[in-house]
Design a protein around this motif. Sequence first.
Motif, PDB file in Angstrom:
ATOM      1  N   THR A  40       0.820  -1.211   0.000  1.00  0.00           N
ATOM      2  CA  THR A  40       0.000   0.000   0.000  1.00  0.00           C
ATOM      3  C   THR A  40       0.851   1.258   0.000  1.00  0.00           C
ATOM      4  O   THR A  40       0.411   2.305  -0.463  1.00  0.00           O
ATOM      5  CB  THR A  40      -0.961   0.025   1.203  1.00  0.00           C
TER       6      THR A  40
ATOM      7  N   VAL B  19      -2.570  -1.871  -4.734  1.00  0.00           N
ATOM      8  CA  VAL B  19      -3.758  -2.252  -3.963  1.00  0.00           C
ATOM      9  C   VAL B  19      -4.151  -3.691  -4.288  1.00  0.00           C
ATOM     10  O   VAL B  19      -4.524  -4.464  -3.400  1.00  0.00           O
ATOM     11  CB  VAL B  19      -4.926  -1.290  -4.239  1.00  0.00           C
TER      12      VAL B  19
ATOM     13  N   PHE C 238      -5.606  -2.550   5.915  1.00  0.00           N
ATOM     14  CA  PHE C 238      -5.999  -2.296   4.530  1.00  0.00           C
ATOM     15  C   PHE C 238      -7.111  -1.247   4.474  1.00  0.00           C
ATOM     16  O   PHE C 238      -7.047  -0.299   3.672  1.00  0.00           O
ATOM     17  CB  PHE C 238      -6.467  -3.590   3.867  1.00  0.00           C
TER      18      PHE C 238
ATOM     19  N   THR D 173      -6.679   2.374   2.619  1.00  0.00           N
ATOM     20  CA  THR D 173      -7.214   2.503   1.265  1.00  0.00           C
ATOM     21  C   THR D 173      -8.697   2.836   1.185  1.00  0.00           C
ATOM     22  O   THR D 173      -9.144   3.380   0.179  1.00  0.00           O
ATOM     23  CB  THR D 173      -6.972   1.207   0.454  1.00  0.00           C
TER      24      THR D 173
END
Length: 347
Positions: free
Chosen positions: A19, A27, A218, A222
């Motif tokens: 990332t 991603v 994550f 993101t």
Amino acid sequence: MNHMKFYGDVRLKRLIRHTDDQKPRSVGRALDVLRVGLWFEGLRARLGSTTAYGLGQIIQPHTYKKGLHHNNLWAKYACGRHVPGVETVQAGASKVPGSEELLDSPAWHALDVTRSAGCSGDSLLRSLRPSVQVAVFEARELSAGRYVRRSTLGRSLRSLEGQADLQSLAATVVLLRNAHERGDASMAYTIGRSLHRSLLMAAACSPLKFVSLELFEFFIRTVFPMSASKKFALELDRDMLRAQLAWLTGTAMQLHKSGKPGFSLVGDTRQLMRLLHGNFGLDLMFGLGPRLKLNVPAEEADEDETSFVAVHNAHFEWGVSVLRAGRCERFPPTNYADVIAERALTP
């Protein structure tokens, strides 16, 4: 006694590295770490193996014969370094039927926020299971073969929260992406708050518990940035999410032991979500919720926004202090209004 070898720290470092890369496929590679780790840990939990090597011996024993050279790909699967091929996935499914479903779930496509959602994300939503589709599309239209979004966002979000798992998370992320791409910051914030609840419940009640820390990281890196309003955003870190997960599961287990139905941490999350909506006390609602932060310097934020964030965070800190101490306080102390007022006035 053989101890279960832990691979989560290696997967976490790998996910963070991907990332941080900021490359076109970064991603997607981070999602590969998640989905392969989830597949591996699910197989290991069902087959009772303590190590990747041992799991490989169970699933593909022919590759571990004496004198036969092998690269122990199972250690690479454990760390999310390598995506298994069709033969390996089928070998796993022969031992644990259905194990391939999480690895190949259409939800992973929806979670790749770098890929175009296309047609407002409807094609992604249509690939998910029927109960998730019913949460976001009008049931009457679905029965006629038409896909028309529900007009009430709140009903969709509550329905998705009530079945928190990989696919419901994916659907909520699609809704968040839609709002973010339209520039509707208020709606994105509302969806982000719901997503925070669903994330905790999915990590408590679904196989995602095997990769909870990687999953939290994550989403923090993101997904949740898309939920920011114009002036404030969720302020999240995985250590707090890990603590909140422990408080949520601990509370649910206590309720289950006391005989209350719906808190077994298996199946749907319709009862569990009541803990996060304040039905069992404001200590749980605030302590299991997110902290907020201003998106702009304090001098650029208006008084109402500054006060809103300050008051919210005062409630959050009270809830966390109660849960951390192992207490149960459904409401703040009677003098807590003064603390909140003082917090709101402090620059």
